[in-house]
Scaffold this motif. Sequence first.
Motif, mmCIF file in Angstrom:
data_model
loop_
_atom_site.group_PDB
_atom_site.id
_atom_site.type_symbol
_atom_site.label_atom_id
_atom_site.label_comp_id
_atom_site.label_asym_id
_atom_site.label_seq_id
_atom_site.Cartn_x
_atom_site.Cartn_y
_atom_site.Cartn_z
ATOM 1 N N TYR A 15 -76.169 -96.003 -60.030
ATOM 2 C CA TYR A 15 -75.015 -95.624 -59.592
ATOM 3 C C TYR A 15 -75.452 -94.693 -58.536
ATOM 4 N N ARG A 16 -74.579 -94.518 -57.281
ATOM 5 C CA ARG A 16 -75.231 -93.846 -56.350
ATOM 6 C C ARG A 16 -74.456 -92.293 -56.394
ATOM 7 N N LEU A 17 -75.213 -91.540 -55.989
ATOM 8 C CA LEU A 17 -74.748 -89.991 -55.813
ATOM 9 C C LEU A 17 -73.604 -90.150 -54.733
ATOM 10 N N ILE A 18 -72.691 -89.516 -54.992
ATOM 11 C CA ILE A 18 -71.460 -89.429 -53.809
ATOM 12 C C ILE A 18 -71.785 -89.022 -52.650
ATOM 13 N N PHE A 58 -72.074 -84.231 -47.052
ATOM 14 C CA PHE A 58 -72.577 -83.814 -48.290
ATOM 15 C C PHE A 58 -73.085 -85.067 -48.856
ATOM 16 N N GLY A 59 -73.795 -84.778 -50.041
ATOM 17 C CA GLY A 59 -74.124 -85.882 -50.794
ATOM 18 C C GLY A 59 -75.289 -86.673 -50.356
ATOM 19 N N SER A 60 -75.548 -87.821 -50.860
ATOM 20 C CA SER A 60 -76.673 -88.842 -50.385
ATOM 21 C C SER A 60 -75.970 -89.582 -49.218
ATOM 22 N N ARG A 61 -76.873 -89.480 -48.170
ATOM 23 C CA ARG A 61 -76.550 -90.142 -46.829
ATOM 24 C C ARG A 61 -76.979 -91.601 -46.655
ATOM 25 N N PHE A 118 -79.368 -80.614 -72.354
ATOM 26 C CA PHE A 118 -79.346 -81.683 -71.518
ATOM 27 C C PHE A 118 -78.070 -81.691 -70.567
ATOM 28 N N ARG A 119 -76.990 -81.130 -71.302
ATOM 29 C CA ARG A 119 -75.753 -81.063 -70.381
ATOM 30 C C ARG A 119 -75.721 -80.031 -69.333
ATOM 31 N N LYS A 120 -76.476 -78.881 -69.853
ATOM 32 C CA LYS A 120 -76.509 -77.701 -69.168
ATOM 33 C C LYS A 120 -77.705 -78.111 -68.013
ATOM 34 N N LEU A 121 -78.442 -78.726 -68.234
ATOM 35 C CA LEU A 121 -79.573 -79.096 -67.098
ATOM 36 C C LEU A 121 -78.960 -79.875 -66.148
ATOM 37 N N LEU A 122 -77.968 -80.945 -66.842
ATOM 38 C CA LEU A 122 -77.242 -81.823 -65.825
ATOM 39 C C LEU A 122 -76.633 -81.366 -64.968
ATOM 40 N N ALA A 123 -75.729 -80.197 -65.447
ATOM 41 C CA ALA A 123 -74.588 -79.544 -64.652
ATOM 42 C C ALA A 123 -75.204 -78.687 -63.454
ATOM 43 N N GLN A 124 -76.659 -78.262 -63.685
ATOM 44 C CA GLN A 124 -77.335 -77.565 -62.723
ATOM 45 C C GLN A 124 -77.838 -78.564 -61.469
ATOM 46 N N LEU A 125 -78.174 -79.767 -62.134
ATOM 47 C CA LEU A 125 -78.614 -80.689 -61.200
ATOM 48 C C LEU A 125 -77.425 -81.230 -60.119
ATOM 49 N N VAL A 166 -74.242 -82.264 -55.430
ATOM 50 C CA VAL A 166 -73.091 -82.595 -54.859
ATOM 51 C C VAL A 166 -72.945 -81.793 -53.513
ATOM 52 N N HIS A 167 -73.470 -80.476 -53.623
ATOM 53 C CA HIS A 167 -73.178 -79.514 -52.373
ATOM 54 C C HIS A 167 -74.374 -79.586 -51.524
ATOM 55 N N GLY A 168 -75.269 -80.391 -51.548
ATOM 56 C CA GLY A 168 -76.411 -80.589 -50.598
ATOM 57 C C GLY A 168 -75.974 -81.805 -49.840
ATOM 58 N N ASN A 169 -76.906 -81.715 -48.656
ATOM 59 C CA ASN A 169 -76.949 -82.850 -47.785
ATOM 60 C C ASN A 169 -78.142 -83.551 -47.861
ATOM 61 N N ILE A 170 -78.320 -84.895 -48.546
ATOM 62 C CA ILE A 170 -79.529 -85.530 -49.163
ATOM 63 C C ILE A 170 -79.920 -86.549 -48.160
ATOM 64 N N PRO A 171 -80.843 -86.435 -47.321
ATOM 65 C CA PRO A 171 -81.351 -87.599 -46.342
ATOM 66 C C PRO A 171 -81.972 -88.610 -47.111
ATOM 67 N N PHE A 172 -81.753 -89.089 -48.488
ATOM 68 C CA PHE A 172 -82.327 -90.216 -48.989
ATOM 69 C C PHE A 172 -81.485 -90.579 -49.972
#
Length: 565
Positions: free
Chosen positions: A45-48, A57-60, A134-141, A146-152
Amino acid sequence: MVDEKKSKQRHRVMVFESMYPVLALMLILVACVELCDAATVVDVYRLIQYDISGVPFGSRFSSLNHHAASLSFQRGADLSRSVLILPLRELDIGFVQDYISQKQSLGGLLILLPQTFRPGNVGGGGLNSENDGFRKLLAQLEKILVHGNIPFPVYFAFENEETDAMLADVKKNDALGQQATATTGGYKLVISVSEPKKIASPIITNIQGWLPGLRAEGDSNQLPTVAVVASYDTFGAAPALSVGSDSNGSGVVALLEVARLFSVLYSNPKTRGRYNLLFALTSGGPYNYEGTQKWLKSLDQRMRESIDYAICLNSVGSWDSELLIHVSKPPDNAYIKQIFEGFSNVAEDLGFQVALKHKKINISNSRVAWEHEQFSRLRVTAATISELSTPPELLENAGSLSDTRQLVSEYAIIKGVKLVAESLAKHIYGHQGKDIKIFADDSSLAVNPFYVRSWLDLLSQTPRVAPFLSKNEPLIMALKKELEDYTAEVSVQHESLDGSFTFYDSTKASLNIYQVASVTFDLLLLLVLGSYLIVLFSFLVITTRGLDDLISLFRRPPSRKVKMG
């Protein structure tokens, strides 16, 4: 002489024809050398991927074709042609943050989630300390991604035997300093999809149901109206996994059950109240409650002015002893005090508490924190009932990866339904005092736990990110039908999403996992196969055509002299 030449030519043609199967076999073997083992296919499942006012924002990217790597490699290693596999159980949040903030090159990222986070999964205790961590860790991740510009490319998958076995092998090789490459072999991860495309003109859909009150004979005045509202769509790091069981599946379930209960009361003229009831399932919740704003503005002015007050339901499925009533008007406002007192008395009867929380709205700021603030901006009294003490930030906590069925208690939703239904009934029918329960457990108007559970289970396995929902989406049709069963004059409103938001498709794919051999092994295998095929070919020619034909194949033909006339 001519016959002899023709005979030799036929022999050579037959010999060359006998080579074709051998050459075809050799080509097939060469093609299969690199991918020795059959592929294992895993759903991913791909990052938005989205833009806000043109800012990405997200995976490009979406395609993958690289070798697998793990966190066991030596720091500083070149991962530009590797897919890093990160199990949530071993996640180093600092590493991910550094990699993204420093814009380091990475071939791809595959995040493995425990099966407990799979949508619709109700097995295995979901609220133990390990899963809470795990939920708290996943929320951080999620917040970082979601708020980053991911070039991969970034994908999520769920752990299973195949991924566990692959990761164990990859870790072993990485720990020995044998990072997988085309030279050393290892595992290759391949996702073959087209590049993401913009979703043209995304639509948000609002659904409205109406229960008319009983007007006294000869009374031409407009009856007052009470509105019950819940936003049903979600937003999360992976749109194909964003089911939002609590936010806001729980609010939707509570609204449907309240509508069902009052439909029974209003079906009989003797018990029909002198209030209209308006039920609305709105879209665009994660995007500043845009659907609510457009729905309110579409209402007839007389209708909007008739609203006595509105109750918005948001995240009511994961609480124990207290719910919060969020308002925009000051707590000392007479009408707010009356509403809060009514809810407080009912809560006390039911064995829990409600608390009032005031947050003044800033008219100059278009950002709204709660759904009721869209009502307040139009001078309509409204409140949001929620277990949350603070409003979520924009595009956060609106259907995250950790917001799954296990997080939600049907008993909590049932308590919330009783609170809203009993409070509305007291207001509509003018019942004062305590210990008056219209929707008692042993009555024909009791809350139906099976109904609550059924809808909760359905919503907990149905992703609802608005831009990816069509006008005729099965879920939208199901919600519309449900309101048609319990209310009258159901209408559906389709609106365009705010143009500042742009979304891209390609949310789900199939990951092919290949175990590949090293180039050294490939070359050795090719050498052995080539030698075998040459010997086999020579043997076939000698036994069928004779040694002379074999020699003639490799003999250079004599040059022909052309006579000059």
